[in-house]
Write a protein that holds these residues in place. Structure first.
Motif, PDB file in Angstrom:
ATOM      1  N   ILE A   8       5.112  -4.357   5.601  1.00 62.12           N
ATOM      2  CA  ILE A   8       4.107  -3.799   4.697  1.00 62.12           C
ATOM      3  C   ILE A   8       4.438  -4.262   3.280  1.00 62.12           C
ATOM      4  O   ILE A   8       5.537  -3.995   2.779  1.00 62.12           O
ATOM      5  N   THR A   9       3.513  -4.942   2.642  1.00 61.73           N
ATOM      6  CA  THR A   9       3.709  -5.397   1.262  1.00 61.73           C
ATOM      7  C   THR A   9       3.245  -4.314   0.294  1.00 61.73           C
ATOM      8  O   THR A   9       2.625  -3.320   0.693  1.00 61.73           O
ATOM      9  N   ASP A  10       3.498  -4.532  -0.991  1.00 62.79           N
ATOM     10  CA  ASP A  10       3.017  -3.595  -2.006  1.00 62.79           C
ATOM     11  C   ASP A  10       1.493  -3.520  -2.001  1.00 62.79           C
ATOM     12  O   ASP A  10       0.911  -2.443  -2.190  1.00 62.79           O
ATOM     13  N   THR A  11       0.829  -4.649  -1.758  1.00 61.31           N
ATOM     14  CA  THR A  11      -0.631  -4.678  -1.673  1.00 61.31           C
ATOM     15  C   THR A  11      -1.123  -3.855  -0.488  1.00 61.31           C
ATOM     16  O   THR A  11      -2.084  -3.094  -0.602  1.00 61.31           O
ATOM     17  N   HIS A  12      -0.448  -3.984   0.651  1.00 62.30           N
ATOM     18  CA  HIS A  12      -0.811  -3.184   1.831  1.00 62.30           C
ATOM     19  C   HIS A  12      -0.622  -1.704   1.548  1.00 62.30           C
ATOM     20  O   HIS A  12      -1.464  -0.878   1.908  1.00 62.30           O
ATOM     21  N   ARG A  13       0.503  -1.369   0.932  1.00 63.93           N
ATOM     22  CA  ARG A  13       0.791   0.041   0.625  1.00 63.93           C
ATOM     23  C   ARG A  13      -0.295   0.622  -0.273  1.00 63.93           C
ATOM     24  O   ARG A  13      -0.784   1.725  -0.033  1.00 63.93           O
ATOM     25  N   ALA A  14      -0.687  -0.124  -1.291  1.00 67.95           N
ATOM     26  CA  ALA A  14      -1.738   0.341  -2.198  1.00 67.95           C
ATOM     27  C   ALA A  14      -3.048   0.544  -1.437  1.00 67.95           C
ATOM     28  O   ALA A  14      -3.760   1.534  -1.670  1.00 67.95           O
ATOM     29  N   PHE A  15      -3.363  -0.355  -0.524  1.00 66.35           N
ATOM     30  CA  PHE A  15      -4.566  -0.211   0.284  1.00 66.35           C
ATOM     31  C   PHE A  15      -4.487   1.050   1.142  1.00 66.35           C
ATOM     32  O   PHE A  15      -5.424   1.853   1.179  1.00 66.35           O
ATOM     33  N   GLU A  17      -2.777   3.730   0.683  1.00 69.18           N
ATOM     34  CA  GLU A  17      -2.800   4.942  -0.139  1.00 69.18           C
ATOM     35  C   GLU A  17      -4.179   5.275  -0.697  1.00 69.18           C
ATOM     36  O   GLU A  17      -4.402   6.399  -1.137  1.00 69.18           O
ATOM     37  N   THR A  18      -5.118   4.325  -0.675  1.00 69.50           N
ATOM     38  CA  THR A  18      -6.454   4.613  -1.200  1.00 69.50           C
ATOM     39  C   THR A  18      -7.474   4.937  -0.111  1.00 69.50           C
ATOM     40  O   THR A  18      -8.603   5.309  -0.424  1.00 69.50           O
ATOM     41  N   GLN A  19      -7.085   4.809   1.156  1.00 66.54           N
ATOM     42  CA  GLN A  19      -8.021   5.088   2.247  1.00 66.54           C
ATOM     43  C   GLN A  19      -8.062   6.586   2.540  1.00 66.54           C
ATOM     44  O   GLN A  19      -7.130   7.321   2.221  1.00 66.54           O
ATOM     45  N   PRO A  37      -9.188   9.373  15.336  1.00 65.82           N
ATOM     46  CA  PRO A  37      -9.308   9.328  13.878  1.00 65.82           C
ATOM     47  C   PRO A  37      -8.433  10.405  13.254  1.00 65.82           C
ATOM     48  O   PRO A  37      -8.246  11.483  13.830  1.00 65.82           O
ATOM     49  N   ARG A  38      -7.897  10.110  12.067  1.00 72.75           N
ATOM     50  CA  ARG A  38      -7.020  11.063  11.388  1.00 72.75           C
ATOM     51  C   ARG A  38      -7.190  10.933   9.874  1.00 72.75           C
ATOM     52  O   ARG A  38      -7.508   9.863   9.374  1.00 72.75           O
ATOM     53  N   SER A  39      -6.906  11.999   9.175  1.00 75.27           N
ATOM     54  CA  SER A  39      -6.957  11.988   7.714  1.00 75.27           C
ATOM     55  C   SER A  39      -5.696  11.345   7.151  1.00 75.27           C
ATOM     56  O   SER A  39      -4.588  11.645   7.588  1.00 75.27           O
ATOM     57  N   THR A  40      -5.878  10.491   6.159  1.00 73.45           N
ATOM     58  CA  THR A  40      -4.707   9.875   5.523  1.00 73.45           C
ATOM     59  C   THR A  40      -3.941  10.865   4.641  1.00 73.45           C
ATOM     60  O   THR A  40      -2.889  10.518   4.115  1.00 73.45           O
ATOM     61  N   ILE A  75      -1.757   1.580  14.310  1.00 72.65           N
ATOM     62  CA  ILE A  75      -2.509   2.318  13.303  1.00 72.65           C
ATOM     63  C   ILE A  75      -3.450   1.322  12.634  1.00 72.65           C
ATOM     64  O   ILE A  75      -3.022   0.230  12.242  1.00 72.65           O
ATOM     65  N   MET A  76      -4.720   1.714  12.498  1.00 68.88           N
ATOM     66  CA  MET A  76      -5.700   0.850  11.853  1.00 68.88           C
ATOM     67  C   MET A  76      -6.379   1.601  10.714  1.00 68.88           C
ATOM     68  O   MET A  76      -6.748   2.761  10.859  1.00 68.88           O
ATOM     69  N   LEU A  77      -6.501   0.924   9.594  1.00 71.19           N
ATOM     70  CA  LEU A  77      -7.252   1.432   8.453  1.00 71.19           C
ATOM     71  C   LEU A  77      -8.278   0.378   8.093  1.00 71.19           C
ATOM     72  O   LEU A  77      -8.043  -0.818   8.279  1.00 71.19           O
ATOM     73  N   CYS A  78      -9.428   0.813   7.579  1.00 72.00           N
ATOM     74  CA  CYS A  78     -10.429  -0.152   7.131  1.00 72.00           C
ATOM     75  C   CYS A  78     -11.128   0.408   5.899  1.00 72.00           C
ATOM     76  O   CYS A  78     -11.276   1.615   5.741  1.00 72.00           O
TER      77      CYS A  78
END
Length: 184
Positions: A8-15, A17-19, A37-40, A75-78
């Motif tokens: 996980i890169t910093d860019t991935h982490r930021a993504f 954290e915003t979902q 489905p689950r809440s972040t 785990i998938m986020l979009c």
């Protein structure tokens, strides 16, 4: 075009954290694939190759059964707003049940030691592959808020009612695999 990363890169982490929502996918040999489905709100990046989420009481516990059987966990986020992207975290899961040191440590770190209503276990994912893809076909959606229904249901059941419910519904998967769950 899909891109793969070993961590996980910093860019991935930021993504992440915003979902507002993520999906878990799990299965074990000979079982049905489970997608939930689950809440972040309960998902946390622990490091470059580790994430974990607080899992609330539900009508089943497929993920725990699949993990216990050595099955896969993804785990998938979009992105439903902003720039399109799909991010998948592949790896092996581990469950920390209520009453265990890892469960308590997670609650201390992310919830001030308090146990949210209906909490039953922590799902840890050791990430061995991160994959991103375009997400061009993912539709836009607006996040209105979290549903209060599960919290109200758990509070109405109370601790004894939740224990009885989990004993009935959360000890085996729909395919008959044991989840390892036991209420403390």
């Amino acid at each position: 075009m899909a891109m793969q990363f070993p961590a996980i890169t910093d860019t991935h982490r930021a993504f992440i954290e915003t979902q507002k929502i993520f999906f878990t996918g799990s299965c074990a040999t000979g079982t049905r694939v489970n997608i939930s489905p689950r809440s972040t709100a309960h998902l946390h990046v622990l490091g470059p190759n580790a994430v974990a989420y607080l899992d609330l009481t539900g009508s089943g516990s497929e993920t725990a059964a699949h993990v216990k059987a050595g099955g896969a966990l993804t785990i998938m986020l979009c992105a439903f707003d902003g720039a399109p992207m799909i991010l998948r975290l592949y790896g092996q899961g581990r469950i920390a049940f209520r009453g265990t040191p890892d469960y308590a440590a997670f609650l201390d770190r992310f919830h001030g030691g308090a146990e949210p209503a209906g909490a039953r276990q922590i799902v840890f994912l050791t990430v061995d592959l991160v994959q991103t893809s375009c997400g061009y076909a993912v539709p836009f959606f607006d996040h209105v808020g979290e549903r209060p229904t599960l919290d109200r249901w758990a509070q109405a059941k109370g601790e004894e009612g939740l224990r009885a419910y989990r004993a009935e519904k959360n000890t085996t998967s729909i395919d008959g695999l044991p989840t390892g769950f036991r209420d403390f």
